[in-house]
Scaffold this motif. Structure first.
Motif, PDB file in Angstrom:
ATOM      1  N   ALA A 216       0.904  -1.108   0.083  1.00 11.99           N
ATOM      2  CA  ALA A 216      -0.171  -0.096   0.018  1.00 11.99           C
ATOM      3  C   ALA A 216       1.037   1.196  -0.058  1.00 11.99           C
ATOM      4  N   LYS A 217       0.623   2.235  -0.552  1.00  9.88           N
ATOM      5  CA  LYS A 217       1.248   3.593  -0.788  1.00  9.88           C
ATOM      6  C   LYS A 217       1.335   4.114   0.532  1.00  9.88           C
ATOM      7  N   GLY A 218       2.466   4.693   0.987  1.00 14.14           N
ATOM      8  CA  GLY A 218       2.794   5.388   2.007  1.00 14.14           C
ATOM      9  C   GLY A 218       2.994   4.754   3.363  1.00 14.14           C
ATOM     10  N   GLN A 219       2.466   5.078   4.294  1.00 12.43           N
ATOM     11  CA  GLN A 219       2.949   4.108   5.483  1.00 12.43           C
ATOM     12  C   GLN A 219       1.266   3.912   6.123  1.00 12.43           C
ATOM     13  N   THR A 220       1.345   2.824   6.788  1.00 14.26           N
ATOM     14  CA  THR A 220       0.059   1.933   7.568  1.00 14.26           C
ATOM     15  C   THR A 220       0.494   1.959   9.068  1.00 14.26           C
ATOM     16  N   ALA A 221      -0.351   2.228   9.881  1.00 17.84           N
ATOM     17  CA  ALA A 221      -0.499   1.990  11.372  1.00 17.84           C
ATOM     18  C   ALA A 221      -1.682   0.901  11.757  1.00 17.84           C
ATOM     19  N   ILE A 222      -1.153  -0.176  12.376  1.00 17.54           N
ATOM     20  CA  ILE A 222      -2.164  -0.917  12.560  1.00 17.54           C
ATOM     21  C   ILE A 222      -2.131  -1.248  14.155  1.00 17.54           C
ATOM     22  N   ARG A 223      -3.288  -0.642  14.632  1.00 20.44           N
ATOM     23  CA  ARG A 223      -3.297  -0.314  16.182  1.00 20.44           C
ATOM     24  C   ARG A 223      -4.232  -1.579  16.797  1.00 20.44           C
ATOM     25  N   GLY A 224      -3.997  -1.826  18.092  1.00 19.23           N
ATOM     26  CA  GLY A 224      -4.467  -3.128  18.773  1.00 19.23           C
ATOM     27  C   GLY A 224      -4.123  -4.235  17.817  1.00 19.23           C
ATOM     28  N   ALA A 225      -3.145  -4.331  17.621  1.00 17.25           N
ATOM     29  CA  ALA A 225      -2.555  -5.522  16.837  1.00 17.25           C
ATOM     30  C   ALA A 225      -2.260  -6.866  17.755  1.00 17.25           C
ATOM     31  N   ALA A 226      -2.219  -8.088  17.244  1.00 17.69           N
ATOM     32  CA  ALA A 226      -2.161  -9.073  17.970  1.00 17.69           C
ATOM     33  C   ALA A 226      -0.476  -9.215  17.875  1.00 17.69           C
ATOM     34  N   MET A 227       0.069  -9.793  19.182  1.00 23.03           N
ATOM     35  CA  MET A 227       1.619  -9.693  19.305  1.00 23.03           C
ATOM     36  C   MET A 227       2.027 -11.046  19.763  1.00 23.03           C
ATOM     37  N   GLU A 228       1.359 -12.084  19.284  1.00 29.82           N
ATOM     38  CA  GLU A 228       1.874 -13.477  19.406  1.00 29.82           C
ATOM     39  C   GLU A 228       3.093 -13.872  18.733  1.00 29.82           C
ATOM     40  N   PRO A 229       4.070 -14.477  19.374  1.00 31.68           N
ATOM     41  CA  PRO A 229       5.293 -15.096  18.614  1.00 31.68           C
ATOM     42  C   PRO A 229       5.033 -15.263  17.162  1.00 31.68           C
ATOM     43  N   GLU A 230       3.989 -16.063  16.631  1.00 26.28           N
ATOM     44  CA  GLU A 230       4.078 -16.305  15.350  1.00 26.28           C
ATOM     45  C   GLU A 230       3.807 -14.885  14.286  1.00 26.28           C
ATOM     46  N   VAL A 231       3.023 -14.021  15.053  1.00 28.84           N
ATOM     47  CA  VAL A 231       2.997 -12.611  14.266  1.00 28.84           C
ATOM     48  C   VAL A 231       4.705 -12.156  14.207  1.00 28.84           C
ATOM     49  N   ILE A 232       5.419 -12.074  15.413  1.00 27.05           N
ATOM     50  CA  ILE A 232       6.449 -11.403  15.361  1.00 27.05           C
ATOM     51  C   ILE A 232       7.410 -12.123  14.281  1.00 27.05           C
ATOM     52  N   ASP A 233       7.002 -13.638  14.399  1.00 27.39           N
ATOM     53  CA  ASP A 233       7.824 -14.342  13.512  1.00 27.39           C
ATOM     54  C   ASP A 233       7.520 -13.932  11.893  1.00 27.39           C
TER      55      ASP A 233
END
Length: 452
Positions: free
Chosen positions: A184-201
């Motif tokens: 997506a053009k520009g920058q995206t901020a996703i707030r309230g995101a999941a932080m599970e180890p699989e997401v970090i991976d």
């Protein structure tokens, strides 16, 4: 129609290697569709969930070389040959919905994916997915084609960066928003995101791929538009669910098992609860050893939650572990409203437990006053007895395996496709630990009945 025959009463002892995480590799395979570069994955589990995801990606144009015994996979999608995922994949798993996020920025064509499937553990709506994709410039429609349901998605004016506010830290909605934001053009901020180890991976993989992406302290993920991609080699994290399951089975059967690959940072909350009930463990350099060190103590209050809380997929086998503890414990499920579907069969095997619609927790959850049986009181210790059981979902399946390993009589488990989705060579690994478990074919008369 295979079945598992299990005769319990034997402590599990020995060494077992936990496989790569199902919930990590399946998402990264879809993420690799973002680019036309080669991606090499190691520590890939040989399970049906990965097989299904590979077949889904092949429909798009992915080329795959999978050395299953070595756990190595090489993939490349030089071009998107089709943006249509056949509807026969409907209900196969929950991966098709992620195809939209990955493909919206790579193709101008309409993306058509079947409805989601997976285990029947409660409502798992895609509202958050659609909201996030539409915020980024996509148009998503739900249609019926030849009596099958599908999602149509396209971005007529291209994907554009935006602020995405997730009402709940859904893992897959977070992942879908991240994938869509990469192009997506520009920058995206996703707030309230999941932080599970699989997401970090997944985030670490995407950074290797060329994406500028980082996580802020307030559960916000920032993603910048990516136009330059690179070849990647990535080792999949260990499956923290499988590792915990072997640990719980070892303690419940009064044995001692070293789980190679188990990672303490990904299991902190689980290990704390284990310690509270007098479950033994020792963290080693390349894994964790789990062992019975004396009578288990009840009186535990357990509440599932998003990471870093107690993982909902640990809950079912932990309930079986609590049946071996002296006294009563309370389990409050706050992630899925129908996660206790396995309780009836455990009670028939001898467990003492009761369900409640009230929130038996520190605070009311989103299922409060909705008549969902989402709290449980467990009393122990329980002497299980053998039974024939049909597995209703993946994690309930392992809970039944644990209960069968505790019952001195023979138990027969059917519905193995659920188990095969998430556990690599389960019966072989348990046999290696001393379990009396075999996989057999269903009797011919039952096979004929099921096909008629």
């Amino acid at each position: 129609m295979d079945r598992l025959k299990i005769t319990g009463g034997t402590p599990l002892n020995g060494h077992v290697k936990a496989a790569g995480a199902k919930n990590a590799i399946s998402k990264m395979l879809v993420a690799s569709l973002l680019s036309d570069k080669k991606c090499i994955f190691t520590n890939v589990p040989n399970i049906s969930e990965v097989e299904t995801t590979v077949n889904l990606c092949k429909e798009i144009g992915m080329e795959v070389k999978w050395e299953k015994e070595e756990g190595r996979m090489e993939v490349i999608t030089k071009e998107v040959k089709s943006s249509y995922v056949p509807l026969n994949f409907s209900g196969a798993n929950r991966i098709p919905i992620l195809m939209m996020g990955a493909l919206l920025g790579r193709t101008k064509e309409n993306i058509i994916v079947p409805t989601v499937g997976g285990c029947k553990i409660g409502k798992r709506p895609v509202d958050f997915h659609i909201m996030a994709l539409e915020k980024l410039g996509a148009k998503v429609e739900y249609r019926t084609i030849k009596k099958e349901q599908a999602y149509f998605a396209h971005a007529p004016e291209g994907m554009k960066g935006a602020i995405v506010e997730l009402p709940y830290p859904s893992v897959m909605a977070t992942e879908n928003a991240i994938l869509a934001a990469c192009r997506a053009k520009g920058q995206t901020a996703i707030r309230g995101a999941a932080m599970e180890p699989e997401v970090i991976d997944l985030i670490l993989f995407l950074q290797k791929l060329g994406v500028v992406i980082y996580v802020d302290v307030d559960r916000t993920v920032y993603v910048r538009e990516t136009t330059q991609f690179y070849e990647v080699e990535h080792k999949v994290i260990t499956d923290r669910i499988e590792a915990a399951c072997f640990g719980m089975a070892a303690i419940a059967t009064k044995g001692r098992v070293f789980v190679e690959g188990a990672e303490q940072p990904h299991m902190v909350t689980f290990l704390n609860k284990l310690r509270r009930i007098n479950g033994g463990f020792a963290v080693k350099e390349n894994g964790i050893e789990f062992f019975y060190q004396g009578p288990l103590k009840g009186g535990l209050h357990l509440e599932t939650d998003v990471h870093p809380g107690f993982l909902t997929d640990w809950q079912q086998p932990f309930v079986v572990l609590l049946t071996q503890a002296e006294g009563s414990s309370v389990v409050h499920e706050t992630v899925y409203e129908n996660r206790f579907g396995y309780v009836k069969a455990l009670k028939e095997m001898g467990a003492h437990m009761e369900l409640f619609t009230q929130c038996l927790g520190d605070r009311p959850c989103r299922f409060a006053n909705q008549n969902y049986e989402h709290s449980l009181i467990v009393k122990g210790p329980t002497a299980f007895r053998g039974k024939e059981i049909v597995i209703p979902d993946l994690r309930a399946g392992f809970a039944y395996v644990m209960a069968a390993l505790l019952a001195p009589e023979e138990s027969i488990l059917s519905g193995l496709p659920y188990l095969d989705r998430g556990y690599e060579h389960l019966e072989e690994k348990l046999q290696g630990l001393g379990a009396n478990i075999t996989r057999v074919k269903a009797p011919k008369e039952e096979l004929q009945l099921s096909s008629s």
